[in-house]
Enzyme design. Structure first.
Site, mmCIF file in Angstrom:
data_model
loop_
_atom_site.group_PDB
_atom_site.id
_atom_site.type_symbol
_atom_site.label_atom_id
_atom_site.label_comp_id
_atom_site.label_asym_id
_atom_site.label_seq_id
_atom_site.Cartn_x
_atom_site.Cartn_y
_atom_site.Cartn_z
ATOM 1 N N ASP A 107 -6.793 1.208 0.916
ATOM 2 C CA ASP A 107 -6.866 1.609 2.318
ATOM 3 C C ASP A 107 -8.247 1.221 2.838
ATOM 4 O O ASP A 107 -8.993 0.485 2.169
ATOM 5 C CB ASP A 107 -6.588 3.111 2.483
ATOM 6 C CG ASP A 107 -7.746 3.974 2.003
ATOM 7 O OD1 ASP A 107 -8.634 3.469 1.258
ATOM 8 O OD2 ASP A 107 -7.786 5.165 2.364
ATOM 9 N N LYS A 148 0.828 -1.208 0.000
ATOM 10 C CA LYS A 148 0.000 0.000 0.000
ATOM 11 C C LYS A 148 0.858 1.252 0.000
ATOM 12 O O LYS A 148 0.649 2.169 -0.810
ATOM 13 C CB LYS A 148 -0.929 0.015 1.214
ATOM 14 C CG LYS A 148 -1.828 1.243 1.285
ATOM 15 C CD LYS A 148 -2.592 1.282 2.592
ATOM 16 C CE LYS A 148 -2.442 2.635 3.216
ATOM 17 N NZ LYS A 148 -3.136 2.763 4.503
#
Length: 212
Positions: free
Chosen positions: A142, A123
């Site tokens: 997220d 991420k």
């Protein structure tokens, strides 16, 4: 498993682009290196809080060269309000030392190299590569992107890696970066976790409202 058809997926992408044409990363930064640090700090913390912390942090230590030399206790105190500050401080200093020692203080534009740094996962790497360099290395997943993707029927997965895989199969690569930014904005403003404002939602025509 997905429930949103390809035609509706295209309509969702167009609607998001129209609603949020200028959506971008909410973290404040001036360099890719600062964005990397800010993204590490953003774990389990709001972007607003991170921006408050990095305003002073980057004023004192603007590059990895300065951050690599900061005493650990000093760094911990500077970032304490972001939560998990001891682990974050350790990772930031280790990450900056690696940048200085092996990359002349510059963030490498390569996913495999980035995820080797302390505190950096897919991420974080995707955020930095996509936002700072415009490189679509993957889709940032997220909390908002995962939640909305499930609500829209773009994925049935809960694991972020599997969610990203499903999104990468359905979203054109050229839109991976902007799609995540737009979905995050939509999740914060309209499609909230507890009380989604479906009446005001630009995606309501195609959304199956899974879990609502």
């Amino acid at each position: 498993m997905t429930t949103l058809g390809s035609d509706d997926t295209k309509r969702v992408l167009r609607a998001l682009a129209k609603a949020y044409p200028d959506a971008d990363c909410a973290l404040n930064y001036e360099t890719p290196e600062q964005l990397l640090v800010a993204t590490i700090l953003s774990a389990q913390c709001t972007d607003e809080r991170v921006n408050l912390v990095t305003r002073d942090l980057f004023a004192k230590y603007p590059t990895p060269f300065e951050l690599a030399k900061v005493p650990l206790k000093t760094l911990e105190k500077a970032i304490q309000s972001t939560g998990f500050f001891r682990n974050k401080a350790k990772n930031i200093r280790a990450c900056c030392r690696d940048l200085v020692e092996h990359f002349d203080g510059r963030v490498p534009q390569d996913l495999d190299q980035l995820v080797e740094f302390a505190g950096v996962g897919r991420k974080t790497a995707n955020v930095v590569l996509g936002t700072a360099f415009g490189i679509p290395s993957g889709v940032v997943v997220d909390t908002h992107v995962g939640r909305l993707s499930r609500r829209l029927g773009l994925t049935g997965e809960s694991d972020p890696v599997k969610v990203e895989r499903d999104l990468m199969h359905q979203i054109p690569r050229r839109q991976w970066v902007t799609f995540a930014h737009r979905l995050i904005h939509h999740g914060r403003r309209v499609c909230k976790a507890r009380k989604p404002d479906c009446d005001a939602c630009c995606l309501s025509k195609w959304c199956p409202r899974i879990g609502v």
